[in-house]
Design an enzyme around this catalytic site. Structure first.
Site, PDB file in Angstrom:
ATOM      1  N   GLY A 104       0.823  -1.208   0.000  1.00  9.62           N
ATOM      2  CA  GLY A 104       0.000   0.000   0.000  1.00  9.62           C
ATOM      3  C   GLY A 104       0.855   1.256   0.000  1.00  9.62           C
ATOM      4  N   ASP A 116      -8.610  -0.498   0.805  1.00  8.53           N
ATOM      5  CA  ASP A 116      -9.206   0.829   1.027  1.00  8.53           C
ATOM      6  C   ASP A 116      -9.397   1.613  -0.274  1.00  8.53           C
ATOM      7  OD1 ASP A 116      -8.904   0.175   3.700  1.00  8.53           O
ATOM      8  OD2 ASP A 116      -6.959   1.175   3.860  1.00  8.53           O
ATOM      9  N   MET A 145     -14.312  -1.105   7.122  1.00  8.07           N
ATOM     10  CA  MET A 145     -12.953  -0.541   7.058  1.00  8.07           C
ATOM     11  C   MET A 145     -12.839   0.518   5.961  1.00  8.07           C
ATOM     12  SD  MET A 145     -10.336  -3.668   7.675  1.00  8.07           S
ATOM     13  CE  MET A 145      -9.893  -4.190   9.331  1.00  8.07           C
ATOM     14  N   GLY A 146     -11.603   0.974   5.717  1.00 12.05           N
ATOM     15  CA  GLY A 146     -11.370   1.946   4.654  1.00 12.05           C
ATOM     16  C   GLY A 146     -10.433   3.069   5.054  1.00 12.05           C
ATOM     17  N   GLU A 182     -15.090   3.330   9.092  1.00 12.64           N
ATOM     18  CA  GLU A 182     -14.371   3.443  10.375  1.00 12.64           C
ATOM     19  C   GLU A 182     -13.752   4.833  10.590  1.00 12.64           C
ATOM     20  OE1 GLU A 182     -11.159   0.568  10.275  1.00 12.64           O
ATOM     21  OE2 GLU A 182     -10.230   1.490   8.524  1.00 12.64           O
ATOM     22  N   HIS A 218     -11.647  -7.516  10.142  1.00 12.66           N
ATOM     23  CA  HIS A 218     -10.705  -8.138   9.203  1.00 12.66           C
ATOM     24  C   HIS A 218     -11.335  -9.179   8.286  1.00 12.66           C
ATOM     25  CE1 HIS A 218      -8.029  -6.084  11.931  1.00 12.66           C
ATOM     26  NE2 HIS A 218      -7.133  -6.134  10.969  1.00 12.66           N
ATOM     27  N   GLN A 242     -13.213  -8.485   6.129  1.00  9.41           N
ATOM     28  CA  GLN A 242     -13.168  -7.805   4.821  1.00  9.41           C
ATOM     29  C   GLN A 242     -11.852  -8.037   4.084  1.00  9.41           C
ATOM     30  OE1 GLN A 242     -15.009  -3.536   5.585  1.00  9.41           O
ATOM     31  NE2 GLN A 242     -14.380  -4.572   7.442  1.00  9.41           N
TER      32      GLN A 242
HETATM   33  O1  F6P Z   1      -5.417  -0.476   5.136  1.00  8.56           O
HETATM   34  C1  F6P Z   1      -6.151  -1.653   5.249  1.00  8.56           C
HETATM   35  C2  F6P Z   1      -6.805  -1.742   6.606  1.00  8.56           C
HETATM   36  O2  F6P Z   1      -7.549  -2.941   6.661  1.00  8.56           O
HETATM   37  C3  F6P Z   1      -7.668  -0.533   6.972  1.00  8.56           C
HETATM   38  O3  F6P Z   1      -8.921  -0.558   6.330  1.00  8.56           O
HETATM   39  C4  F6P Z   1      -7.721  -0.688   8.475  1.00  8.56           C
HETATM   40  O4  F6P Z   1      -7.950   0.559   9.102  1.00  8.56           O
HETATM   41  C5  F6P Z   1      -6.347  -1.197   8.803  1.00  8.56           C
HETATM   42  O5  F6P Z   1      -5.834  -1.786   7.630  1.00  8.56           O
HETATM   43  C6  F6P Z   1      -6.313  -2.204   9.915  1.00  8.56           C
HETATM   44  O6  F6P Z   1      -4.989  -2.495  10.181  1.00  8.56           O
HETATM   45  P1  F6P Z   1      -4.505  -3.689  11.103  1.00  8.56           P
HETATM   46  O7  F6P Z   1      -4.619  -4.959  10.320  1.00  8.56           O
HETATM   47  O8  F6P Z   1      -3.104  -3.347  11.430  1.00  8.56           O
HETATM   48  O9  F6P Z   1      -5.409  -3.733  12.293  1.00  8.56           O
END
Ligand code: F6P
Length: 365
Positions: free
Chosen positions: A118, A143, A185-186, A238, A289, A291
């Site tokens: 990313g 995202d 998420m996003g 979120e 997660h 998603q």
């Molecule tokens: O960037 C992808 C993402 O899934 C976001 O949508 C979310 O805020 C973040 O990563 C969650 O991160 P982690 O897996 O570190 O909790």
């Protein structure tokens, strides 16, 4: 000796990573003089001793395009430029280990690197390219917030999962006459929320790009709810926040990874609605997660596969410092400089937003 391309996956996992890896391997297998290696957990495989580098060939990668996750592992904490190193007193210090990483590439006779990740990973790639690393970037994120590509793989799968969640919640909302709030998420972008809200037929969608007025949200919810056997579905990103409020999350201070972990705005919204006088029976679901896991849908497999083939072709052409990109329904490449210059947020004046409004959906403004 064959030329060697090293593949790595960095940042959060995302459906389609394995499809990219398989496509690189398959495309490379069509050349006589190339072999593909994988670094375990992004750059960590290069920084560990012994090296954690694995051969990637058609046997190892057979059939992986249907699997979520990444067969070579990933990490958010593997930035070689700011690597967390524990000190004698137990504290952590960020150290620049990029020279060690470049030396490891030489030691392993690596001719090119393909980094799939990313925005954070693309920034690392840009810095390493500027230090002389022959690197090509492949964008990934559920995202969809990278501006130099119109779409990232994984996003459509996340939208599909979020839409199915709305569908599931609609039936229970209807049966119980409830207001169901779904938090998706996003990060700071509302793409997943808005697409799932439209696809699932939600009454309200709240996104970071349009801060919401709780009284207007309450009004729309009650309009819908007060009908006979009324119910309402709300999708909230979120990163959404009230007009006069802050994003909801927690500051996480892990060695090498300090960030705001978003989450909890769905519950916050329910409390705000109650405080504003909304007496509906409400429930909150945080999709989390889910998603990011599971099988990529066909669109993402195809996009990821195209990205993998293109990335290897950029290596063949010696076009380093570039990131593959999806534009005007085809695959092209952009400089890592351009790739890291800006984010891609939902435009409040776009036709997607206009569509939501045209359906009577409240965006809280
Ligand atoms: O960037 C992808 C993402 O899934 C976001 O949508 C979310 O805020 C973040 O990563 C969650 O991160 P982690 O897996 O570190 O909790």
């Amino acid at each position: 000796m064959k030329k060697r391309v090293l593949v790595l996956t960095g940042g959060g996992d995302c459906p389609g990573l394995n499809a990219v890896i398989r496509a690189i391997v398959k495309r490379a297998a069509r050349e006589d003089d190339w072999e593909v290696l994988g670094s375990i957990e992004a750059y960590n495989g290069l920084l560990r001793r012994p090296y954690e580098i694995v051969p990637l060939n058609e046997t190892v990668t057979a059939g992986i395009h249907v699997k979520g996750g990444t067969i070579i592992g990933t990490t958010n904490k593997g930035n070689p430029l700011k690597f967390p190193v524990q000190q004698a007193d137990g504290s952590w210090k960020e150290v620049d280990r990029s020279d060690e990483k470049l030396a490891a590439l030489q030691d392993l006779h690596i001719d090119a690197v393909i980094s799939i990740g990313g925005d954070g990973s693309q920034r690392i790639s840009k810095a390493l390219y500027e230090k002389g690393c022959p690197i090509v970037g492949v964008p990934k994120t559920i995202d969809n917030d990278l501006s130099a590509t119109e779409m990232t793989f994984g996003f459509q799968t996340a939208v599909q999962i979020a839409t199915e969640a709305v569908d599931h919640l609609v039936t229970t909302a209807e049966s119980h006459s409830r207001v169901m709030i779904l938090e998706v998420m996003g990060r700071d972008a509302g793409w997943i929320a808005l697409n799932a809200a439209i696809a699932g037929g939600a009454e309200v969608c709240l996104i970071p790009e349009i801060p919401y007025d709780i009284d207007l949200v309450k009004q729309r919810v009650l309009e819908r709810y007060k009908r006979r056997r009324g119910f309402a579905n709300i999708v909230i990103a979120e990163g959404a926040r009230a007009k006069d409020g802050e994003v909801v999350g927690q500051l996480m201070k892990e060695p090498g990874y300090e960030h705001i972990k978003l989450g909890g705005v769905g519950n916050e919204l329910m409390h705000q609605l109650k405080r504003a006088g909304c007496d509906a029976d409400m429930r909150v679901t945080i999709l989390g997660h889910i998603q990011r896991g599971g099988t990529p849908i066909a669109f993402d497999r195809v996009l990821a596969t195209q990205f993998g083939v293109k990335a290897f072709e950029l290596v063949l052409e010696g076009k380093f410092g570039q990131m593959v990109s999806y534009q005007n329904c085809t695959i092209t490449d952009v400089s890592l400089e351009a790739a890291t210059a800006a984010y891609n947020f939902v435009d409040p004046h776009s036709y997607l937003v206009q569509t939501a409004r045209g359906l009577g959906m409240s965006l809280g403004d």
